[in-house]
Design a protein around this motif. Structure first.
Motif, short mmCIF file in Angstrom:
data_model
loop_
_atom_site.label_atom_id
_atom_site.label_comp_id
_atom_site.label_asym_id
_atom_site.label_seq_id
_atom_site.Cartn_x
_atom_site.Cartn_y
_atom_site.Cartn_z
N GLN A 178 0.88 -1.27 0.05
CA GLN A 178 -0.15 -0.12 0.13
C GLN A 178 0.97 1.22 -0.04
O GLN A 178 0.42 2.14 -0.53
CB GLN A 178 -1.02 -0.09 1.29
CG GLN A 178 -1.93 -0.81 1.06
CD GLN A 178 -3.18 -0.62 2.24
OE1 GLN A 178 -3.75 0.38 2.06
NE2 GLN A 178 -3.88 -1.72 2.52
N ASN A 200 -5.28 4.29 -3.68
CA ASN A 200 -6.08 4.17 -2.28
C ASN A 200 -6.82 5.16 -2.25
O ASN A 200 -7.31 5.67 -1.06
CB ASN A 200 -5.21 4.11 -1.20
CG ASN A 200 -4.23 2.74 -1.02
OD1 ASN A 200 -4.64 1.89 -1.68
ND2 ASN A 200 -3.08 2.86 -0.44
N LYS A 236 -6.29 7.93 0.44
CA LYS A 236 -6.16 7.23 1.90
C LYS A 236 -4.75 6.96 2.01
O LYS A 236 -4.17 6.35 1.20
CB LYS A 236 -7.11 6.32 2.01
CG LYS A 236 -8.52 6.61 2.15
CD LYS A 236 -9.42 5.62 2.33
CE LYS A 236 -10.95 5.93 2.25
NZ LYS A 236 -11.76 4.55 2.46
N ASP A 279 -5.61 1.50 3.80
CA ASP A 279 -6.97 1.28 3.46
C ASP A 279 -6.88 -0.14 4.68
O ASP A 279 -6.31 -0.99 4.63
CB ASP A 279 -7.18 0.50 2.12
CG ASP A 279 -8.43 -0.02 1.90
OD1 ASP A 279 -9.33 -0.25 2.91
OD2 ASP A 279 -8.84 -0.27 0.92
N GLN A 334 -9.18 -1.55 -7.88
CA GLN A 334 -9.19 -0.21 -7.50
C GLN A 334 -9.66 0.40 -8.74
O GLN A 334 -10.22 1.54 -8.76
CB GLN A 334 -8.07 0.42 -6.98
CG GLN A 334 -7.60 0.01 -5.52
CD GLN A 334 -6.56 0.54 -5.03
OE1 GLN A 334 -5.71 1.48 -5.52
NE2 GLN A 334 -6.02 0.33 -3.85
#
Length: 271
Positions: free
Chosen positions: A107, A117, A120, A123, A258
């Motif tokens: 990530q 993300n 963010k 996640d 995503q």
């Protein structure tokens, strides 16, 4: 009387031409840098640097036991006690935590280089899905799988250890990719027939190939684990080396999810 025909004007040269191939290469690299793609050098750094660090740490632990502090020895003794008393639970918890660490690295890589993300920094639901997969799927499969391979072909030499490494890379890795895609997809709220099954058809083969490529990179470390460690410690040692493998698999499993979310969101806005 005709006026002489003016000579043909030469095309204006690009300012990059005098620099030759190097200038054109710089221009091409500048254009590619604008796209949010993951360069091969980034993937290589993501794989090679942690691999080198794990190799150095493993070598130091194997060759220089005196460098381990008393606190580390006590912690290791406590862990080995839990491993003997509750092998399945201990290996599953270890697998879940290390899988969570690998997904955290993935990530960070996505957020920094691919701007994913949805803005963010992390996640949480995706991380918890990886943790649950390690606790209840990957950890138990590794526990029973390694015990079964040891009963079928005990490791008594280099050939048997290499057979274990190949079986782990081809059979178990392929199984882990499928369970990770299905398990994390369900836990993240995706529909099996609508979302997960099409993703398996589209992304399973590329993800398995990426896992095999990572396994080849890690193969010397994995061979050492199978050759010199008892079967009770193999799951733990393989999990430590698989931080990188888990990160690559998590990245491959979530990259198109995503994109699908973004497309669905855009369609909802248009409607």
């Amino acid at each position: 009387h005709r006026e002489p025909t003016p000579p043909m004007q030469r095309k204006r040269q690009s300012p990059l031409i005098p620099f030759g191939v190097a200038g054109l290469r710089t221009h091409a690299q500048t254009k590619r840098a604008r796209l949010p793609t993951l360069h091969s050098s980034t993937v290589w750094t993501f794989v090679s640097v942690p691999t080198l660090m794990i190799a150095i740490a493993t070598s130091l632990l194997l060759l220089l036991p005196s460098i381990i502090t008393p606190w580390a020895r006590q912690s290791m003794a406590w862990y080995l006690t839990q491993l003997d008393a509750f092998p399945l639970v201990t290996k599953s918890v270890t697998s879940g935590i290390i899988g969570l660490a690998g997904d955290f690295c993935a990530q960070l890589l996505e957020a920094k280089f691919l701007k994913k993300n949805n803005g963010k920094p992390y996640d949480v639901r995706r991380g918890m899905a990886i943790l649950v997969d390690g606790l209840f799927v990957s950890g138990p499969i590794m526990h029973w799988g390694y015990d079964t391979m040891e009963r079928i072909l005990p490791v008594g030499g280099n050939v048997a250890a290499m057979i274990h490494v190949i079986a782990d890379s081809i059979v178990l890795d392929s199984l882990f990719v499928a369970t990770a895609m299905i398990g994390t997809g369900l836990l993240e709220g995706y529909k099996f027939r609508k979302d997960i099954l099409p993703q398996l058809k589209r992304d399973y083969a590329p993800t398995v190939k990426a896992g095999w490529a990572t396994s080849v990179t890690l193969m010397p470390l994995v061979f050492v684990c199978f050759r010199f460690l008892p079967v009770t410690l193999r799951t733990v040692a393989i999990n430590l080396t698989d931080v990188i493998w888990n990160g690559i698999i998590s990245f491959m499993a979530h990259r198109n999810r995503q994109r699908s979310n973004a497309c669905d969101g855009a369609a909802a806005v248009m409607i």
